[in-house]
Enzyme design. Structure first.
Site, short mmCIF file in Angstrom:
data_model
loop_
_atom_site.label_atom_id
_atom_site.label_comp_id
_atom_site.label_asym_id
_atom_site.label_seq_id
_atom_site.Cartn_x
_atom_site.Cartn_y
_atom_site.Cartn_z
N GLY A 18 7.31 -17.80 -51.16
CA GLY A 18 6.12 -18.26 -51.89
C GLY A 18 5.20 -17.11 -52.21
O GLY A 18 5.61 -15.95 -52.18
N ASN A 19 3.97 -17.42 -52.56
CA ASN A 19 2.99 -16.37 -52.84
C ASN A 19 1.60 -16.86 -52.45
O ASN A 19 1.43 -18.01 -52.08
CB ASN A 19 3.07 -15.95 -54.31
CG ASN A 19 2.85 -17.12 -55.24
OD1 ASN A 19 1.76 -17.65 -55.31
ND2 ASN A 19 3.90 -17.54 -55.93
N TYR A 20 0.62 -15.98 -52.57
CA TYR A 20 -0.73 -16.29 -52.08
C TYR A 20 -1.62 -17.04 -53.07
O TYR A 20 -2.78 -17.28 -52.79
CB TYR A 20 -1.45 -14.99 -51.69
CG TYR A 20 -0.89 -14.30 -50.47
CD1 TYR A 20 -0.94 -14.92 -49.23
CD2 TYR A 20 -0.32 -13.04 -50.57
CE1 TYR A 20 -0.43 -14.29 -48.11
CE2 TYR A 20 0.19 -12.39 -49.46
CZ TYR A 20 0.13 -13.02 -48.22
OH TYR A 20 0.63 -12.40 -47.11
N SER A 21 -1.09 -17.41 -54.23
CA SER A 21 -1.96 -18.04 -55.23
C SER A 21 -2.61 -19.32 -54.70
O SER A 21 -1.93 -20.20 -54.17
CB SER A 21 -1.15 -18.37 -56.50
OG SER A 21 -1.98 -19.04 -57.40
#
Ligand code: CTP
Length: 385
Positions: A198-201
């Site tokens: 995933g990512n931090y958005s």
């Protein structure tokens, strides 16, 4: 949207309670500014309870905060409902003898006035002339409805019902009649039943853009990647993976006017997702996961007439140069670039971006994500009109 509701002294002032309730239920922020005479028809307590804001209509109280300027700047829209014949006349003449009159002169926000009065007064030459002056100055005047008036009589002059007033408030923005698709959040590519890439958005910027587009009158579809966000104002399609995002974007962009691709999309996915939890005992001290490239959703969207707005998250290099490269490679008309080095921007309420366009224009914006969203929507309005 931040709505400043001005109420003037007519019998229909009691209907303002319903307007406040309707707007707050739709998620708008409402501050109420009654005239002294309006408070003879409806109590400040009711207005405060419904708007969840203090009602302070005095021109000479709390003067150090320069209320007329503060309120005028705070509002996205000033709605005056009901507006008496006298208020319409004072506004036409630019008379500022109370706080609402001062705000009317000080604000740069959109102004909508909903007059309510007896038929004779509405058709009086003075009122007809004053309404014309207001309209010529860009103030939107909602036609009164026809029906029962204060006494036994009936005719044109009633305050239109709440739905009509709220619809006018929401519909006549710069994106009225336009369909805008916004993607927000971050995708997740499953590794096994308990893990993902995933990512931090946080999705905050994308949500702010969707809200600003709806405020401007657009029919909005928000494609939300792993976001805990709900609203009754527009459609929300929930997705998790890039494949789901791709399908949602393909399905919703047909016939749309603009796509704002603010979602952080995983460039790769796991080649083979494990159906069962991967065990350390089986993997050993070091392990690797084979990744395959995902499609570039923004690049592949090719809908005639669709305005494509891309985003770029960068950590090194010249932000504006990188933005221009991405704008071109993805076939966008506008691109918003963020410097996300050291985790900056993710989850924050403030942001700093560079917006580039395909005509070589470049704008630097710093402020709340909501303010940046409003400027971006303004740029979209200019491109679509
Ligand atoms: N994007 C997309 N599909 C992908 C990757 C990105 O549609 N598979 C979109 C993003 O939503 C964003 C823009 O492309 O609007 C740029 O995303 P970004 O992550 O900054 O760039 P990438 O294209 O992934 O390139 P790189 O990671 O190499 O900088």
């Amino acid at each position: 949207m931040r709505v400043l509701l001005g109420i003037t002294g007519g019998i229909a002032a009691y209907k303002s309670a319903e307007i406040i309730r309707n707007l707050t239920e739709l998620g708008h922020e409402v501050r109420v500014l009654p005239t002294e005479n309006a408070l003879r028809f409806i109590g400040a307590t009711t207005l405060e309870a419904l708007s969840h804001n203090v009602v302070d209509a005095g021109l000479y109280t709390d003067v150090e905060s320069v209320k007329h300027i503060e309120l005028g700047q705070w509002a996205d829209v000033v709605l005056v409902a009901p507006a008496t014949a006298s208020f319409v006349a004072r506004t036409a003449a630019g008379i500022a003898d109370d706080l609402l009159g001062n705000v009317m002169l000080a604000t740069k926000a959109r102004i909508i006035v909903a007059p309510a009065m007896h038929t004779e007064m509405w058709f009086n030459e003075a009122t007809v002339e004053n309404v014309k002056i207001l309209r010529e100055r860009g103030i939107e005047v909602i036609e009164p409805a026809s029906g029962r008036l204060t006494g036994e009589d009936s005719g044109i002059g009633r305050l239109p019902d709440t739905e009509t007033i709220v619809a006018a408030l929401l519909a006549s923005g710069g994106l009225s009649g336009k369909r805008v698709i916004v993607t927000a959040g971050g995708t997740r590519e499953p590794i096994d039943p308990v893990r993902f890439i995933g990512n931090y958005s946080s999705g905050k910027q994308g949500i702010a853009i969707a809200v600003a587009a709806a405020d401007a009158g657009a029919k909005v579809t928000l494609i939300a990647a792993n976001l805990d966000f709900a609203t009754t104002r527009f459609d929300v399609i929930r997705v998790e993976t890039v494949a789901e995002l791709q399908v949602a974007v393909r399905n919703s962009t047909t016939g749309a006017d603009a796509l704002v691709m603010s979602a952080a999309v995983s460039d790769y996915r796991v080649r083979t997702e494990s159906a069962t939890k991967l065990k350390k005992s089986n993997l050993g001290e070091t392990t690797s996961i084979e990744l395959v490239a995902n499609p570039d959703i923004l690049s592949e969207v090719d809908v005639p007439g669709l305005l494509k707005v891309g985003f770029a998250a960068e950590t090194n290099g010249d932000l504006s140069d990188l933005a221009k490269l991405k704008l071109e490679s993805k076939g966008c008309q506008l691109l918003v670039a963020n410097d996300v080095s050291n985790g900056a921007v993710f989850g924050a309420n403030e942001t700093s971006v560079v917006v580039v366009d395909d005509a070589g224009g470049e704008t630097r914006l710093t402020g709340s994500k909501s303010d940046v969203a409003k400027v971006l929507i303004q740029k979209i309005v200019e491109r679509l009109s």
